[in-house]
Enzyme design. Structure first.
Site, PDB file in Angstrom:
ATOM      1  N   GLU A 214       0.872  -1.181   0.000  1.00 45.72           N
ATOM      2  CA  GLU A 214       0.000   0.000   0.000  1.00 45.72           C
ATOM      3  C   GLU A 214       0.901   1.220   0.000  1.00 45.72           C
ATOM      4  O   GLU A 214       1.439   1.607   1.029  1.00 45.72           O
ATOM      5  CB  GLU A 214      -0.919  -0.024   1.231  1.00 45.72           C
ATOM      6  CG  GLU A 214      -1.901  -1.186   1.257  1.00 45.72           C
ATOM      7  CD  GLU A 214      -2.899  -1.146   0.116  1.00 45.72           C
ATOM      8  OE1 GLU A 214      -3.090  -0.066  -0.486  1.00 45.72           O
ATOM      9  OE2 GLU A 214      -3.490  -2.195  -0.193  1.00 45.72           O
ATOM     10  N   CYS A 252      -1.607   9.146   2.228  1.00 45.84           N
ATOM     11  CA  CYS A 252      -1.372   8.653   0.870  1.00 45.84           C
ATOM     12  C   CYS A 252      -2.536   8.953  -0.061  1.00 45.84           C
ATOM     13  O   CYS A 252      -2.356   9.039  -1.276  1.00 45.84           O
ATOM     14  CB  CYS A 252      -1.103   7.150   0.899  1.00 45.84           C
ATOM     15  SG  CYS A 252      -2.440   6.175   1.632  1.00 45.84           S
TER      16      CYS A 252
END
Length: 488
Positions: A214, A252
Site C-alpha cells: 500500500e 497517501c
C-alpha cells in the site's frame, strides 16, 4: 542486534508452531481475537488519542474519525461477517464435467508480517492485523519508529489483550526491519513509500513471498467548475477538509494537486482563503486542529520543496513555517513549474499546488503523463468527462464529487496500481488479502468410457469419461466433435 535477532527467531518459531497446531484456523479463536481488538480500543481510547497527539499533533476528533473509530468499525465488520466469509464457495462447473463437483475454500497463508506506517499508526497497524486474524493467520507487527509513542503503546497493549503465542509486536527502526525481512514469511503487508516498497519486494522475492504494498503517489483532483458551479462552496470545503484536515496532508490518499481551467483559478483561490480561516482560524498554528509534521527530517524536506525560488514565487496563500513546532501553514501554489521537485514527488504535507489548463478535458492527458496514482478525485457532473476519466486513466480508485471517503468504505477494495501499490484490502477484501483461495474438485468413479484403437492417452480418455451415458449427452459430444474413437 544479536539480542534482536534472537528475539525475532524465537517469535517466528513460536508463531509457526502455533499455526501448525491449527489453533488459529478455529473460527472461535478468530472471533475472540477480533472481539479483543474492539475491547482494547474501547478500553484505551484516551491513551491512544494522547499518543496520536504526542506523535502527530492530532486532535482527539481527528484521532477518533481516522483511527480509533475506523479500527472498531473494521473489527466489528469482520466479527459480524466472518461466518459468511469462511463458507466454501460452490463453483458451478460446466456440464461437461458432470458429475464432478467443485468449490473454493479460503485457507490462511500461515505466518504474516505487517509493516505499518507512521501517519496513521493505530489504524494502519491494527486494520491489516484484523484481516490477517480473520483469515486465520499468526501475525507479527512492526509499527513505525517515527511514531514512537503509538508504537510503544501498541507493543504494551496488544500482548495484554490478544493471544501472545500467535500475535506479536516488535519495535524498532530500519535495522529491525532488515532483520525481519531476512526471514521467510508466508505473506508480507507493507504500508509506506514506493522507495521502501521496492526494498520490501526485493526481500520478499528471495523467498517467493507474496506481498501487498500500500504505497502512495500524487493524487490529482479535477474541478470542472462548469458542471458544479452551483456547488462550488461544497467543493472547496471538501477539498480543504481532505487536504488539511487529515494529518495535515500527510496521507497517501490526500489531494496532491488540483487541476482547473485557467479562467477560474483566481476565483477558486479566493474561495479557499475564507474556508481555510473558518476551519483553522486566523492563526492555524495555535488552533489545535492542524496536525504537525512528523519529524524534523520531513519538515526540512517540505521546507526544501517550498524554498525552491521558482516554487516560492508561485505561493498565493500561506507559506509560513516553524521548525521548532514542526508547523507548516496551509499553503496554496498557483502554477509551480511542472519540472520542479514539488510537482514530481508526493508532497505529503499541507501544500496544495493548483495547476491551470486551457480546457478541463486536458486534465486526462495531464494525469496520463504521470505515474498511476492511488486515487483520482473529480468534481464534475459531466457524464462525458466521467466516462473519459474511467476509461482513459488508471488509478487505484476514482471518487466523484467527494474526497477520501472511498478509504472509509468497507464494501469497496482499497489499494493501488503500478507505482501506487499492489493488492487490496478493507472489509472482506482484507480477509481475501490474507487468504489463499484453494480450488477443490471432487470427481466420481461411477462411470467410465472405454477407448477404441488407436489408444487414447489418459488425458483424452479422462476428458471423454466426463461425458454422460445416455443418448442426449452423446449428442452433445457429437456436436462438439469429441466422439471419435468411442464405442457406440
Amino acid at each position: 542486534m544479536e539480542a534482536m535477532k534472537e528475539t525475532v527467531d524465537q517469535s517466528l518459531r513460536e508463531m509457526r508452531e502455533t499455526f501448525a497446531s491449527g489453533r488459529t484456523r478455529s473460527v472461535k479463536w478468530r472471533k475472540a481475537q477480533l472481539g479483543a481488538i474492539i475491547e482494547m480500543v474501547k478500553d484505551n481510547e484516551e491513551k491512544m488519542s494522547d499518543v496520536l497527539f504526542q506523535d502527530l499533533g492530532k486532535h482527539s476528533s481527528e484521532a477518533f474519525r481516522d483511527e480509533l473509530g475506523f479500527v472498531m468499525r473494521s473489527a466489528t465488520t469482520a466479527l459480524n461477517c466472518l461466518d459468511n466469509w469462511v463458507v466454501p464457495k460452490k463453483s458451478n462447473l460446466p456440464l461437461l464435467f458432470y458429475p464432478a463437483t467443485g468449490k473454493v475454500i479460503s485457507e490462511p497463508y500461515g505466518t504474516v508480517l505487517v509493516l505499518s506506517s507512521w501517519n496513521f499508526p493505530i489504524s494502519l497497524s491494527l486494520d491489516p492485523m484484523i484481516g490477517a486474524i480473520a483469515a486465520g493467520n499468526t501475525v507479527l507487527l512492526k509499527a513505525s519508529e517515527l511514531s514512537p509513542n503509538a508504537s510503544a503503546l501498541l507493543a504494551k497493549l496488544i500482548p495484554s489483550y490478544l493471544d501472545t503465542k500467535a500475535i506479536k509486536v516488535i519495535e524498532g527502526g530500519p535495522d529491525v526491519a532488515t532483520i525481519l525481512l531476512q526471514h521467510q514469511w508466508d505473506k508480507i503487508f507493507f504500508t509506506g513509500s514506493p522507495k521502501i516498497g521496492k526494498i520490501i519486494m526485493a526481500a520478499a522475492a528471495e523467498h517467493l513471498t507474496p506481498v501487498t504494498l500500500e504505497l502512495g503517489g500524487k493524487c490529482p483532483t479535477i474541478i470542472d467548475h462548469h458542471s458544479v458551479s452551483k456547488d462550488m462552496k461544497s467543493v472547496v470545503k471538501r477539498i480543504s477538509g481532505g487536504k488539511w484536515g487529515s494529518c495535515s496532508g500527510q496521507a497517501c490518499i490526500s489531494v496532491d494537486y488540483v487541476l482547473v481551467e485557467q479562467s477560474f483559478a483566481s476565483t477558486l483561490i479566493d474561495m479557499f482563503k475564507p474556508v481555510i480561516r473558518s476551519f483553522f482560524g486566523e492563526n492555524p498554528k495555535e488552533s489545535g486542529c492542524l496536525s504537525k509534521i512528523v519529524t524534523k527530517k520531513h519538515f526540512q524536506r517540505l521546507s526544501r520543496l517550498l524554498n525552491d525560488p521558482r516554487v516560492k514565487a508561485s505561493i498565493v496563500y500561506g507559506g509560513s513555517m516553524d521548525e521548532e513546532k514542526l508547523y507548516v501553514e496551509p499553503t496554496i501554489l498557483l502554477d509551480p513549474p511542472l519540472d520542479s521537485e514539488i510537482m514530481n514527488e508526493e508532497i505529503f504535507g499541507p501544500i496544495l499546488p493548483i495547476i491551470t489548463l486551457r480546457d478541463i478535458q486536458e486534465s486526462i492527458g495531464f494525469i496520463k503523463s504521470k505515474p498511476k496514482p492511488l486515487a483520482i478525485y473529480a468534481f464534475t457532473n459531466d457524464k462525458n468527462l466521467k466516462t473519459r476519466i474511467l476509461s482513459e486513466t488508471s488509478s487505484g480508485s476514482v471518487t466523484f464529487n467527494d474526497l477520501m471517503i472511498q478509504y472509509m468504505c468497507d464494501a469497496l477494495p482499497f489499494g493501488g496500481v503500478g507505482q501506487s501499490g499492489m493488492g487490496r484490502y478493507h472489509g472482506k477484501y482484507s480477509f481475501e488479502c490474507f487468504s489463499h483461495e484453494k480450488a477443490i474438485m471432487e470427481g466420481s468413479l461411477a462411470m467410465d468410457l472405454e477407448a477404441r484403437y488407436p489408444p487414447w492417452n489418459n488425458f483424452k480418455l479422462n476428458f471423454i469419461r466426463l461425458a454422460f451415458r445416455d443418448a442426449y449427452f452423446k449428442l452433445v459430444l457429437l456436436m462438439l466433435g469429441l466422439t471419435k474413437g468411442v464405442r457406440k
